[in-house]
Design a protein around this motif. Structure first.
Motif, PDB file in Angstrom:
ATOM      1  N   ARG A  91     -40.808  63.111 -24.330  1.00  0.00           N
ATOM      2  CA  ARG A  91     -40.663  62.729 -22.928  1.00  0.00           C
ATOM      3  C   ARG A  91     -39.353  61.988 -22.737  1.00  0.00           C
ATOM      4  N   THR A  92     -38.571  62.444 -21.778  1.00  0.00           N
ATOM      5  CA  THR A  92     -37.250  61.877 -21.541  1.00  0.00           C
ATOM      6  C   THR A  92     -37.086  61.588 -20.055  1.00  0.00           C
ATOM      7  N   GLY A 119     -35.027  62.818 -12.915  1.00  0.00           N
ATOM      8  CA  GLY A 119     -35.937  63.773 -13.527  1.00  0.00           C
ATOM      9  C   GLY A 119     -36.643  63.179 -14.728  1.00  0.00           C
ATOM     10  N   GLU A 146     -38.541  64.749 -18.277  1.00  0.00           N
ATOM     11  CA  GLU A 146     -38.801  65.942 -19.080  1.00  0.00           C
ATOM     12  C   GLU A 146     -39.874  65.647 -20.118  1.00  0.00           C
ATOM     13  N   GLY A 147     -40.558  66.700 -20.551  1.00  0.00           N
ATOM     14  CA  GLY A 147     -41.541  66.552 -21.614  1.00  0.00           C
ATOM     15  C   GLY A 147     -42.825  65.873 -21.202  1.00  0.00           C
ATOM     16  N   SER A 196     -46.137  71.441 -21.543  1.00  0.00           N
ATOM     17  CA  SER A 196     -45.429  70.308 -20.950  1.00  0.00           C
ATOM     18  C   SER A 196     -44.647  70.806 -19.746  1.00  0.00           C
ATOM     19  N   ALA A 248     -41.284  69.728 -16.893  1.00  0.00           N
ATOM     20  CA  ALA A 248     -40.167  68.884 -16.493  1.00  0.00           C
ATOM     21  C   ALA A 248     -40.163  68.822 -14.974  1.00  0.00           C
ATOM     22  N   ARG A 294     -37.794  67.402 -11.652  1.00  0.00           N
ATOM     23  CA  ARG A 294     -36.480  66.895 -11.276  1.00  0.00           C
ATOM     24  C   ARG A 294     -36.393  66.714  -9.763  1.00  0.00           C
ATOM     25  N   GLN A 308     -40.623  72.675 -13.817  1.00  0.00           N
ATOM     26  CA  GLN A 308     -40.495  73.814 -14.724  1.00  0.00           C
ATOM     27  C   GLN A 308     -41.543  73.676 -15.806  1.00  0.00           C
ATOM     28  N   ASP A 351     -40.371  74.254 -20.348  1.00  0.00           N
ATOM     29  CA  ASP A 351     -38.911  74.325 -20.546  1.00  0.00           C
ATOM     30  C   ASP A 351     -38.351  75.729 -20.445  1.00  0.00           C
ATOM     31  N   TRP A 394     -37.763  77.389 -11.847  1.00  0.00           N
ATOM     32  CA  TRP A 394     -38.157  76.132 -11.254  1.00  0.00           C
ATOM     33  C   TRP A 394     -38.893  76.416  -9.946  1.00  0.00           C
TER      34      TRP A 394
END
Length: 210
Positions: free
Chosen positions: A123-124, A135, A137-138, A182, A184, A186, A196, A199, A203
């Motif tokens: 996770r970012t 955003g 991610e993960g 997972s 993401a 944004r 998304q 990954d 989108w």
């Protein structure tokens, strides 16, 4: 309504309910005492400033919280339409106002993130130069379902629920359990958001509902 924060190495002081953006920091009286050359006068000034700050904290006018709590609260509320969200005076941190603006308990806001189970280590959180989240991610998925219009409803393991609001056809393998997926998310134009899956793929536009 504006709220001001002052960054310290380990904590933030929040003055509530609020005041103007250009108002002094709640710690300004302490800092002003440093300019006094006479030792006795400087000590007396510091004693008075500390006592004033102590009384303000006891009355609930000043609240000290960890910076990590504020960042976690910001992440937990990403995508929600919360009025009076941004604090321009503090770089890299935004403070959401919760429960219709009545609550200042940031730990409550961060709780869904802290209690998320099996969240992927990848996770970012992505931020721009101003520190705003653009955003994440993960994010681990808990469940996927489709509404009567064949649009996705995505429930994340941290408790968030995102609903697809466009007609993009989102394809994914039925053989892969949702808990192994997972997403993401944004920021897009005009306060909207896109998602998304895994990954890859297109989108699609989403709205956070919980």
């Amino acid at each position: 309504m504006n709220t001001r924060l002052l960054t310290l190495p380990l904590a933030l002081f929040i003055t509530v309910p609020a005041f103007a953006q250009n108002a002094d920091s709640p710690l300004s009286p302490l800092f002003d005492c440093r300019q006094i050359a006479d030792n006795a006068q400087r000590l007396a000034c510091l004693d008075a400033a500390v006592e004033s700050l102590y009384q303000s904290e006891n009355r609930g006018e000043v609240v000290a919280v960890n910076r990590s709590d504020i960042e976690a609260a910001e992440e937990a509320t990403y995508g929600l339409n919360i009025p009076e969200f941004r604090l321009p005076s503090l770089p890299n941190v935004s403070l959401p106002r919760l429960s219709g603006g009545a609550s200042t308990d940031l730990a409550d806001a961060a709780e869904p993130e802290r209690n998320a189970q099996n969240a992927p280590s990848s996770r970012t959180v992505v931020r721009n130069d101003e520190g705003d989240i653009t955003g994440i991610e993960g994010l681990a998925v808990q469940n996927l379902e489709r509404d009567p219009y064949d649009r996705l409803i995505v429930t994340l393991q941290n408790g968030q629920v995102w609903r697809q609001i466009d007609d993009t056809r989102v394809l994914y393998s039925r053989r892969q359990p949702p808990t192994e997926m997972s997403v993401a998310v944004r920021s897009a134009m005009l306060g909207s958001h896109q998602m998304q899956l895994n990954d890859r793929g297109r989108w699609f536009r989403v709205r956070r509902e919980e």
